[in-house]
Design a protein around this motif. Structure first.
Motif, PDB file in Angstrom:
ATOM      1  N   GLY A 178       0.854  -1.244  -0.014  1.00 58.61           N
ATOM      2  CA  GLY A 178       0.076   0.091   0.043  1.00 58.61           C
ATOM      3  C   GLY A 178       0.808   1.267  -0.195  1.00 58.61           C
ATOM      4  N   ASP A 179       0.226   2.311   0.018  1.00 57.63           N
ATOM      5  CA  ASP A 179       0.864   3.690  -0.174  1.00 57.63           C
ATOM      6  C   ASP A 179       1.105   4.203   1.352  1.00 57.63           C
ATOM      7  OD1 ASP A 179       1.206   3.656  -2.608  1.00 57.63           O
ATOM      8  OD2 ASP A 179      -0.719   4.588  -3.304  1.00 57.63           O
ATOM      9  N   VAL A 180       2.010   4.997   1.445  1.00 60.93           N
ATOM     10  CA  VAL A 180       2.281   5.886   2.821  1.00 60.93           C
ATOM     11  C   VAL A 180       2.692   7.139   2.399  1.00 60.93           C
ATOM     12  CG1 VAL A 180       3.582   5.913   4.931  1.00 60.93           C
ATOM     13  CG2 VAL A 180       3.250   3.605   3.753  1.00 60.93           C
ATOM     14  N   SER A 181       1.979   8.148   3.278  1.00 64.46           N
ATOM     15  CA  SER A 181       2.226   9.451   3.007  1.00 64.46           C
ATOM     16  C   SER A 181       2.532  10.275   4.407  1.00 64.46           C
ATOM     17  CB  SER A 181       0.894  10.348   2.678  1.00 64.46           C
ATOM     18  OG  SER A 181       0.260   9.756   1.359  1.00 64.46           O
ATOM     19  N   PRO A 182       4.183  10.009   4.568  1.00 64.04           N
ATOM     20  CA  PRO A 182       4.772  10.704   5.778  1.00 64.04           C
ATOM     21  C   PRO A 182       4.833  12.096   5.635  1.00 64.04           C
ATOM     22  CG  PRO A 182       6.170   9.835   4.381  1.00 64.04           C
ATOM     23  CD  PRO A 182       5.184   9.428   3.750  1.00 64.04           C
ATOM     24  N   VAL A 183       4.756  12.637   6.933  1.00 66.99           N
ATOM     25  CA  VAL A 183       4.943  14.106   6.983  1.00 66.99           C
ATOM     26  C   VAL A 183       6.668  14.475   7.228  1.00 66.99           C
ATOM     27  CG1 VAL A 183       4.560  16.184   8.353  1.00 66.99           C
ATOM     28  CG2 VAL A 183       2.872  14.496   7.860  1.00 66.99           C
ATOM     29  N   HIS A 184       7.085  15.469   6.394  1.00 70.08           N
ATOM     30  CA  HIS A 184       8.593  15.617   6.653  1.00 70.08           C
ATOM     31  C   HIS A 184       8.769  17.075   7.268  1.00 70.08           C
ATOM     32  CE1 HIS A 184      12.335  17.460   5.072  1.00 70.08           C
ATOM     33  NE2 HIS A 184      12.709  16.317   5.502  1.00 70.08           N
ATOM     34  N   GLY A 185       9.460  16.916   8.241  1.00 69.72           N
ATOM     35  CA  GLY A 185       9.866  18.253   9.086  1.00 69.72           C
ATOM     36  C   GLY A 185      11.499  18.225   9.135  1.00 69.72           C
ATOM     37  N   ALA A 186      11.894  19.390   8.150  1.00 72.04           N
ATOM     38  CA  ALA A 186      13.239  19.736   8.288  1.00 72.04           C
ATOM     39  C   ALA A 186      13.379  20.783   9.336  1.00 72.04           C
ATOM     40  CB  ALA A 186      13.592  20.422   6.986  1.00 72.04           C
ATOM     41  N   VAL A 187      14.609  20.711  10.363  1.00 73.70           N
ATOM     42  CA  VAL A 187      14.760  21.438  11.273  1.00 73.70           C
ATOM     43  C   VAL A 187      15.283  22.942  10.832  1.00 73.70           C
ATOM     44  CG1 VAL A 187      15.914  21.896  13.372  1.00 73.70           C
ATOM     45  CG2 VAL A 187      14.726  19.592  12.966  1.00 73.70           C
ATOM     46  N   ASN A 188      16.258  22.805  10.055  1.00 71.16           N
ATOM     47  CA  ASN A 188      17.155  24.031  10.005  1.00 71.16           C
ATOM     48  C   ASN A 188      17.409  24.197   8.197  1.00 71.16           C
ATOM     49  OD1 ASN A 188      18.808  21.686   9.790  1.00 71.16           O
ATOM     50  ND2 ASN A 188      20.674  22.791  10.788  1.00 71.16           N
ATOM     51  N   PHE A 189      16.646  23.543   7.436  1.00 75.27           N
ATOM     52  CA  PHE A 189      16.845  23.889   5.959  1.00 75.27           C
ATOM     53  C   PHE A 189      15.389  23.860   5.435  1.00 75.27           C
ATOM     54  CE2 PHE A 189      17.200  19.529   6.690  1.00 75.27           C
ATOM     55  CZ  PHE A 189      16.567  18.825   5.319  1.00 75.27           C
ATOM     56  N   GLY A 190      15.575  23.589   4.131  1.00 72.64           N
ATOM     57  CA  GLY A 190      13.981  23.858   3.490  1.00 72.64           C
ATOM     58  C   GLY A 190      13.207  22.479   3.485  1.00 72.64           C
ATOM     59  N   GLN A 191      11.991  22.617   3.310  1.00 70.87           N
ATOM     60  CA  GLN A 191      10.969  21.512   3.562  1.00 70.87           C
ATOM     61  C   GLN A 191      10.956  20.583   2.089  1.00 70.87           C
ATOM     62  OE1 GLN A 191       9.980  20.546   6.339  1.00 70.87           O
ATOM     63  NE2 GLN A 191      10.471  22.479   7.482  1.00 70.87           N
ATOM     64  N   GLY A 192      11.440  21.125   1.100  1.00 72.97           N
ATOM     65  CA  GLY A 192      11.053  20.409  -0.286  1.00 72.97           C
ATOM     66  C   GLY A 192      11.380  19.049  -0.412  1.00 72.97           C
ATOM     67  N   GLY A 193      10.731  18.273  -1.209  1.00 74.14           N
ATOM     68  CA  GLY A 193      11.130  16.879  -1.254  1.00 74.14           C
ATOM     69  C   GLY A 193       9.982  15.982  -1.522  1.00 74.14           C
ATOM     70  N   ASN A 194       9.997  14.790  -2.316  1.00 74.82           N
ATOM     71  CA  ASN A 194       9.012  14.170  -2.504  1.00 74.82           C
ATOM     72  C   ASN A 194       9.107  12.887  -1.684  1.00 74.82           C
ATOM     73  OD1 ASN A 194       8.266  15.302  -4.947  1.00 74.82           O
ATOM     74  ND2 ASN A 194      10.025  14.825  -5.767  1.00 74.82           N
ATOM     75  N   PHE A 195       8.533  12.701  -0.340  1.00 78.57           N
ATOM     76  CA  PHE A 195       8.526  11.533   0.287  1.00 78.57           C
ATOM     77  C   PHE A 195       7.399  10.529   0.341  1.00 78.57           C
ATOM     78  CE2 PHE A 195      10.517  15.779   1.972  1.00 78.57           C
ATOM     79  CZ  PHE A 195      11.803  14.975   2.434  1.00 78.57           C
TER      80      PHE A 195
END
Length: 381
Positions: A126-143
């Motif tokens: 199945g598919d999973v949609s995690p939430v990404h959290g960057a602490v000290n840089f940009g939030q971009g990305g395909n997770f």
């Protein structure tokens, strides 16, 4: 305007003045070109290069042109590396399942049986949609990713005394974790597993099952960066309790409560060009509240048939997995959320032989239409 890459930035945004122009200049006099000697995929970070200007139209001070370097997030090579820990946790949670999914119908054989051996094959996708959290840089990305996992295990069980049973298992597990959407990359995971469990059926009718699972998994992280290797260790502790209540018509209704804690650690560093990716793992803590319905029938040939089904609410309380990239940049992925599971199956028992097959569907929270199933074959003597 090209720049020669000399080392990883220490902050998410870096500005370097490179020209002071006296007289007349325009912003388009300098435009960004390439970052030379920076292997984007093998450094995991999305390094964006631009040129800015401060034009003084009155020419009272020099015009200033600057290079701007911004770490906008993770590239696909970084995103798939960041998902290693949650993928390993997902593989382990598919193994743990529920007591019914692990051991089947009538898991310890009929009264008087002392020992039993079993084989189990399971799968989940199945598919999973995690939430990404960057602490000290940009939030971009395909997770977002899809996770397919399958495995098999063999076990031996002993019926000890007064409703107390215990057993051990060994097996193997495989996983394929692929970025979805715009992401391109995958983790190939191959693991060895072992476990132990103990179950007590109290005279009053309720049961308590305690189990542990351990897995060492080798990871091939495949993306535009090439084939990069890692390894992770996963351990899970699981407890389930239930109270079967039998109606006058023979239906068995069993409220169930389950808690599973899965810890991922010991992740081997993924080495890049100028930057390395260090996954630190984390903990998945899942609770399940459900009700199971079942009823057994006896055929003229002496075969006991038991169809069953359950509806469940599952809560992921934690699910945060952390990482460090290039020694200075920190982030995490998180799959916290609430989902629903429907589980259906049927078991057949005759003499010492038992076969159970089941399928389940989970949806909600970070999980999107995860379909799983298992077959358990057992012989008791």
């Amino acid at each position: 305007m090209d720049v020669l890459f000399d080392g990883m930035p220490k902050t998410a945004h870096t500005t370097i003045d490179f020209a002071h122009i006296t007289g007349t200049s325009a912003a388009e006099n300098f435009v960004p070109g390439q970052v030379l000697s920076y292997n984007y995929p093998r450094n995991f970070l999305d390094l964006q290069f631009g040129v800015s200007s401060q034009i003084n139209a009155a020419n009272t001070t020099p015009d200033v042109f600057s290079i701007n370097l911004d770490l906008a997030g993770l590239l696909d090579s970084g995103a798939i590396a960041a998902n290693v820990a949650s993928g390993a946790a997902g593989m382990m949670n598919a193994q743990i399942g529920t007591l019914r999914q692990r051991l089947g119908v009538n898991p310890y054989g009929d009264a008087g049986k002392v020992m039993s051996a079993f084989f189990r094959y399971y799968t989940s996708e199945g598919d999973v949609s995690p939430v990404h959290g960057a602490v000290n840089f940009g939030q971009g990305g395909n997770f977002d990713y899809s996770l397919k996992t399958w495995g098999q295990e063999v076990g031996v069980n002993a019926n000890l005394f007064e409703g107390f049973h215990a057993g051990v298992t060994i097996g193997s597990a495989d996983g394929r974790q692929r970025l979805t959407g715009a992401g391109i990359g995958q983790n190939r995971m191959d693991g060895k597993t072992w476990g132990a469990y103990a179950t007590w059926f109290a005279p009053q009718g309720f049961y308590v099952d305690l189990s542990g699972r351990w897995m060492a998994v080798d990871v091939d992280s495949i993306s535009a960066a090439g084939n990069l290797q890692s390894r992770a260790h996963t351990a899970a502790t699981n407890i389930e309790a239930g109270y079967p209540w039998t109606t006058a018509s023979g239906f068995v209704i069993t409220p169930q409560l389950q808690y599973t804690q899965t810890k991922v650690d010991g992740i081997k560093t993924i080495y890049g060009d100028r930057a390395n990716f260090d996954g630190h793992g984390g903990t998945s803590s899942r609770g399940r509240l459900g009700v199971e319905f079942s009823k057994s029938f006896q055929t003229a040939g002496g075969i006991s048939i038991t169809p069953y089904g359950s509806v469940n609410a599952i809560r992921e309380f934690d699910g945060e997995m952390t990482y460090t990239v290039a020694d200075n940049f920190f982030g995490s992925t998180n799959i916290e959320g609430t989902s629903t599971m429907v589980d259906l199956g049927i078991g057949f028992q005759k003499n010492g032989w038992g076969v159970t097959a089941g399928a389940n569907w989970v949806d909600g929270g970070a999980l999107n239409s995860v379909v799983g199933g298992q077959v358990v074959v057992r012989f008791a003597w």
